[in-house]
Design an enzyme around this catalytic site. Structure first.
Site, PDB file in Angstrom:
ATOM      1  N   GLY A  10     -11.405   0.220   7.477  1.00 48.73           N
ATOM      2  CA  GLY A  10     -11.057  -0.591   6.308  1.00 48.73           C
ATOM      3  C   GLY A  10     -12.200  -1.515   5.900  1.00 48.73           C
ATOM      4  O   GLY A  10     -13.242  -1.560   6.556  1.00 48.73           O
ATOM      5  N   LEU A  12     -12.558  -4.867   5.922  1.00 48.60           N
ATOM      6  CA  LEU A  12     -12.909  -5.830   6.967  1.00 48.60           C
ATOM      7  C   LEU A  12     -13.371  -5.109   8.228  1.00 48.60           C
ATOM      8  O   LEU A  12     -14.341  -5.527   8.880  1.00 48.60           O
ATOM      9  CB  LEU A  12     -11.689  -6.725   7.287  1.00 48.60           C
ATOM     10  CG  LEU A  12     -11.843  -7.643   8.493  1.00 48.60           C
ATOM     11  CD1 LEU A  12     -12.994  -8.630   8.297  1.00 48.60           C
ATOM     12  CD2 LEU A  12     -10.533  -8.408   8.760  1.00 48.60           C
ATOM     13  N   ILE A  35      -0.566   3.036  14.076  1.00 46.25           N
ATOM     14  CA  ILE A  35       0.145   1.934  14.740  1.00 46.25           C
ATOM     15  C   ILE A  35       1.663   2.050  14.612  1.00 46.25           C
ATOM     16  O   ILE A  35       2.398   1.329  15.282  1.00 46.25           O
ATOM     17  CB  ILE A  35      -0.348   0.539  14.264  1.00 46.25           C
ATOM     18  CG1 ILE A  35      -0.091   0.317  12.773  1.00 46.25           C
ATOM     19  CG2 ILE A  35      -1.818   0.345  14.607  1.00 46.25           C
ATOM     20  CD1 ILE A  35      -0.359  -1.123  12.321  1.00 46.25           C
ATOM     21  N   TYR A  59      -1.154  -2.088   5.652  1.00 48.88           N
ATOM     22  CA  TYR A  59      -0.907  -1.502   4.329  1.00 48.88           C
ATOM     23  C   TYR A  59      -1.185  -2.633   3.347  1.00 48.88           C
ATOM     24  O   TYR A  59      -0.450  -3.630   3.317  1.00 48.88           O
ATOM     25  CB  TYR A  59       0.539  -1.008   4.228  1.00 48.88           C
ATOM     26  CG  TYR A  59       0.860  -0.372   2.896  1.00 48.88           C
ATOM     27  CD1 TYR A  59       0.422   0.904   2.591  1.00 48.88           C
ATOM     28  CD2 TYR A  59       1.595  -1.062   1.937  1.00 48.88           C
ATOM     29  CE1 TYR A  59       0.702   1.489   1.354  1.00 48.88           C
ATOM     30  CE2 TYR A  59       1.883  -0.487   0.704  1.00 48.88           C
ATOM     31  CZ  TYR A  59       1.437   0.784   0.425  1.00 48.88           C
ATOM     32  OH  TYR A  59       1.710   1.358  -0.790  1.00 48.88           O
ATOM     33  N   THR A  60      -2.278  -2.520   2.554  1.00 49.03           N
ATOM     34  CA  THR A  60      -2.765  -3.676   1.793  1.00 49.03           C
ATOM     35  C   THR A  60      -2.578  -3.571   0.279  1.00 49.03           C
ATOM     36  O   THR A  60      -3.086  -4.406  -0.462  1.00 49.03           O
ATOM     37  CB  THR A  60      -4.269  -3.903   2.080  1.00 49.03           C
ATOM     38  OG1 THR A  60      -4.977  -2.693   1.783  1.00 49.03           O
ATOM     39  CG2 THR A  60      -4.511  -4.291   3.523  1.00 49.03           C
ATOM     40  N   TYR A 123       4.582  -7.311   0.011  1.00 49.27           N
ATOM     41  CA  TYR A 123       3.411  -7.306   0.899  1.00 49.27           C
ATOM     42  C   TYR A 123       3.394  -8.582   1.762  1.00 49.27           C
ATOM     43  O   TYR A 123       3.245  -8.511   2.989  1.00 49.27           O
ATOM     44  CB  TYR A 123       2.124  -7.195   0.066  1.00 49.27           C
ATOM     45  CG  TYR A 123       0.864  -7.487   0.838  1.00 49.27           C
ATOM     46  CD1 TYR A 123       0.375  -6.595   1.786  1.00 49.27           C
ATOM     47  CD2 TYR A 123       0.153  -8.672   0.627  1.00 49.27           C
ATOM     48  CE1 TYR A 123      -0.785  -6.872   2.509  1.00 49.27           C
ATOM     49  CE2 TYR A 123      -1.004  -8.951   1.337  1.00 49.27           C
ATOM     50  CZ  TYR A 123      -1.469  -8.051   2.270  1.00 49.27           C
ATOM     51  OH  TYR A 123      -2.617  -8.333   2.984  1.00 49.27           O
ATOM     52  N   TRP A 148      -8.147 -13.216  -0.520  1.00 49.02           N
ATOM     53  CA  TRP A 148      -9.006 -12.686  -1.588  1.00 49.02           C
ATOM     54  C   TRP A 148     -10.268 -12.021  -1.024  1.00 49.02           C
ATOM     55  O   TRP A 148     -11.399 -12.374  -1.384  1.00 49.02           O
ATOM     56  CB  TRP A 148      -9.392 -13.803  -2.558  1.00 49.02           C
ATOM     57  CG  TRP A 148      -8.268 -14.397  -3.339  1.00 49.02           C
ATOM     58  CD1 TRP A 148      -6.933 -14.405  -3.038  1.00 49.02           C
ATOM     59  CD2 TRP A 148      -8.378 -15.108  -4.597  1.00 49.02           C
ATOM     60  NE1 TRP A 148      -6.226 -15.057  -4.002  1.00 49.02           N
ATOM     61  CE2 TRP A 148      -7.083 -15.505  -4.973  1.00 49.02           C
ATOM     62  CE3 TRP A 148      -9.457 -15.445  -5.421  1.00 49.02           C
ATOM     63  CZ2 TRP A 148      -6.831 -16.216  -6.146  1.00 49.02           C
ATOM     64  CZ3 TRP A 148      -9.201 -16.170  -6.589  1.00 49.02           C
ATOM     65  CH2 TRP A 148      -7.907 -16.543  -6.943  1.00 49.02           C
TER      66      TRP A 148
HETATM   67  N1  LIG Z   1      -7.809  -7.324   1.006  1.00 50.16           N
HETATM   68  C1  LIG Z   1      -7.451  -8.586   0.853  1.00 50.16           C
HETATM   69  O1  LIG Z   1      -7.707  -9.212  -0.197  1.00 50.16           O
HETATM   70  C2  LIG Z   1      -6.758  -9.318   1.990  1.00 50.16           C
HETATM   71  C3  LIG Z   1      -6.386 -10.664   1.790  1.00 50.16           C
HETATM   72  C4  LIG Z   1      -5.781 -11.347   2.843  1.00 50.16           C
HETATM   73  C5  LIG Z   1      -5.552 -10.713   4.054  1.00 50.16           C
HETATM   74  N2  LIG Z   1      -5.909  -9.408   4.212  1.00 50.16           N
HETATM   75  C6  LIG Z   1      -5.652  -8.769   5.504  1.00 50.16           C
HETATM   76  O2  LIG Z   1      -6.912  -8.476   6.092  1.00 50.16           O
HETATM   77  C7  LIG Z   1      -6.815  -7.282   6.873  1.00 50.16           C
HETATM   78  C8  LIG Z   1      -7.900  -6.317   6.448  1.00 50.16           C
HETATM   79  O3  LIG Z   1      -7.719  -6.001   5.080  1.00 50.16           O
HETATM   80  P1  LIG Z   1      -8.659  -4.948   4.335  1.00 50.16           P
HETATM   81  O4  LIG Z   1      -8.720  -5.369   2.916  1.00 50.16           O
HETATM   82  O5  LIG Z   1      -9.892  -4.729   5.128  1.00 50.16           O
HETATM   83  O6  LIG Z   1      -7.741  -3.653   4.401  1.00 50.16           O
HETATM   84  P2  LIG Z   1      -8.082  -2.144   3.986  1.00 50.16           P
HETATM   85  O7  LIG Z   1      -9.467  -2.019   3.457  1.00 50.16           O
HETATM   86  O8  LIG Z   1      -6.942  -1.676   3.154  1.00 50.16           O
HETATM   87  O9  LIG Z   1      -8.043  -1.423   5.384  1.00 50.16           O
HETATM   88  C9  LIG Z   1      -6.872  -1.326   6.135  1.00 50.16           C
HETATM   89  C10 LIG Z   1      -7.072  -0.234   7.150  1.00 50.16           C
HETATM   90  O10 LIG Z   1      -5.830  -0.065   7.860  1.00 50.16           O
HETATM   91  C11 LIG Z   1      -5.685   1.304   8.142  1.00 50.16           C
HETATM   92  N3  LIG Z   1      -4.284   1.654   8.336  1.00 50.16           N
HETATM   93  C12 LIG Z   1      -3.296   1.660   7.401  1.00 50.16           C
HETATM   94  N4  LIG Z   1      -2.142   2.088   7.951  1.00 50.16           N
HETATM   95  C13 LIG Z   1      -2.409   2.341   9.253  1.00 50.16           C
HETATM   96  C14 LIG Z   1      -1.633   2.830  10.339  1.00 50.16           C
HETATM   97  N5  LIG Z   1      -0.337   3.136  10.190  1.00 50.16           N
HETATM   98  N6  LIG Z   1      -2.222   2.980  11.550  1.00 50.16           N
HETATM   99  C15 LIG Z   1      -3.541   2.698  11.709  1.00 50.16           C
HETATM  100  N7  LIG Z   1      -4.336   2.236  10.718  1.00 50.16           N
HETATM  101  C16 LIG Z   1      -3.777   2.073   9.508  1.00 50.16           C
HETATM  102  C17 LIG Z   1      -6.246   2.010   6.916  1.00 50.16           C
HETATM  103  O11 LIG Z   1      -6.643   3.310   7.262  1.00 50.16           O
HETATM  104  P3  LIG Z   1      -6.580   4.485   6.141  1.00 50.16           P
HETATM  105  O12 LIG Z   1      -7.466   4.032   5.048  1.00 50.16           O
HETATM  106  O13 LIG Z   1      -7.085   5.672   6.866  1.00 50.16           O
HETATM  107  O14 LIG Z   1      -5.150   4.578   5.743  1.00 50.16           O
HETATM  108  C18 LIG Z   1      -7.433   1.119   6.532  1.00 50.16           C
HETATM  109  O15 LIG Z   1      -8.633   1.592   7.092  1.00 50.16           O
HETATM  110  C19 LIG Z   1      -5.378  -6.778   6.679  1.00 50.16           C
HETATM  111  O16 LIG Z   1      -4.602  -7.233   7.759  1.00 50.16           O
HETATM  112  C20 LIG Z   1      -4.923  -7.448   5.407  1.00 50.16           C
HETATM  113  O17 LIG Z   1      -3.520  -7.615   5.391  1.00 50.16           O
HETATM  114  C21 LIG Z   1      -6.512  -8.693   3.206  1.00 50.16           C
END
Ligand SMILES: NC(=O)c1ccc[n+]([C@@H]2O[C@H](COP(=O)([O-])OP(=O)(O)OC[C@H]3O[C@@H](n4cnc5c(N)ncnc54)[C@H](OP(=O)(O)O)[C@@H]3O)[C@@H](O)[C@H]2O)c1
Length: 284
Positions: A10, A12, A35, A59-60, A123, A148
């Site tokens: 992902g 991060l 997971i 799931y984002t 979410y 963000w």
């Molecule tokens: N993006 C934001 O603005 C934001 C803001 C606040 C907090 N966060 C939190 O920060 C963290 C990282 O966010 P991110 O933006 O880096 O997320 P991201 O780019 O959407 O990446 C999430 C990763 O989780 C994996 N994933 C999804 N379902 C899964 C499952 N069932 N088992 C194993 N892996 C799974 C995905 O793999 P696939 O791609 O292969 O499905 C993806 O690589 C998350 O906890 C999110 O809630 C994000």
């Protein structure tokens, strides 16, 4: 130390793996482990035998979660509970990444970790369920809320703005939601430092300062040398499926007390644009 990073594919996750030198880091994508599958998870974590499990998988899709709440809760609620349960069963420490969207945005001052949570959207509710699961299932944990996110490894808000500005005469961006943009590289180094200091509890990690999406977009275009006009619009005009908090600035106090301060979001935008250029991602 041995660190298992779940969600390493992902936005991060990519930066966590890149920034985490000096420890034995094991990356796990959704192809390595799902997971939602507790048996697979137990086998995987037993084999890896980490000191810490960093859970960056989620799931984002915020609007997608409204259409598909089952999937959001299966990954962010039940999946997180599985990870917390297995980490505890095997005596491993757990670092969980959560979100500003657990708050409702009714505040007018930065949220502290102990402020009551009240998610406005599916979410946020699913991530709040993940937080509860971590607290209930594991004894040694850290929950870090952030907001963000933007990073060069995936297409996030600033890259969408740059792409839109490159092919449209003007772009419209929401000006009545306030938060703190956070560069995934900076978040990754903060997480690494917190894990190394064996931190526990709940805290907030964002780049310093706050702005609206409109101001964020203007800064990105300024740093990229793009003159496309940006027009402010309201949340109602943007007409998105999920409700979003009007104000979700997270207080840095819980982070600074641990000796960590992230640079301003504007400095982070500069670094991000430089990274995009270096990667050849601005050659459209
Ligand atoms: N993006 C934001 O603005 C934001 C803001 C606040 C907090 N966060 C939190 O920060 C963290 C990282 O966010 P991110 O933006 O880096 O997320 P991201 O780019 O959407 O990446 C999430 C990763 O989780 C994996 N994933 C999804 N379902 C899964 C499952 N069932 N088992 C194993 N892996 C799974 C995905 O793999 P696939 O791609 O292969 O499905 C993806 O690589 C998350 O906890 C999110 O809630 C994000």
């Amino acid at each position: 130390m041995r660190i298992l990073i779940i969600g390493s594919g992902g936005m991060l996750g990519v930066d966590l793996v890149e920034q985490w030198t000096g420890d034995d880091v094991i990356p796990a994508t959704s192809y390595d482990v799902d997971i939602r599958d507790i048996r697979q998870l137990r086998y995987f974590i037993t084999q890896v035998h980490p000191d810490w499990v960093v859970l960056a998988a989620a799931y984002t899709d915020v609007d997608g979660s409204e259409r598909n709440p089952e999937q959001a809760f299966a990954v962010n609620g039940d999946g997180t509970r599985n990870v917390a349960r297995i980490a505890q069963e095997l005596g491993r420490k757990l670092f969980y990444v959560s979100t500003d969207y657990v708050f409702d945005g009714a505040s007018h001052q930065p949220y502290e970790p102990d402020d009551p949570i009240h998610p406005l959207n599916v979410y946020g509710a699913s991530k709040a369920a993940g937080e509860s699961a971590v607290r209930e299932e594991s004894k040694y944990w850290m929950i870090a809320r952030t907001s963000w996110l933007f990073g060069a490894s995936r297409t996030s808000f600033p890259e969408k703005i740059l792409r839109a500005a490159a092919c449209q005469p003007q772009i419209k961006v929401v000006a009545d939601q306030i938060g703190s943009p956070t560069f995934t590289k900076d978040l990754a180094t903060a997480i690494r430092d917190l894990v190394r200091s064996d931190a526990q509890g709940i805290l907030h990690i964002t780049n310093s300062g706050s702005c609206s999406w409109f101001e964020f977009a203007k800064e990105v275009l300024l740093r990229a040398g793009c003159n496309t006009p940006v027009l402010p619009i309201t949340t109602a005009e943007a007409d998105r499926l999920a409700k979003r908090p009007a104000y979700s600035v997270l207080s840095p106090a819980s982070l600074t007390v641990r000796g960590i301060k992230l640079r301003s979001w504007q400095e982070a935008v500069r670094a991000y644009v430089a990274e995009l250029r270096q990667m050849g991602k601005m050659d459209w």
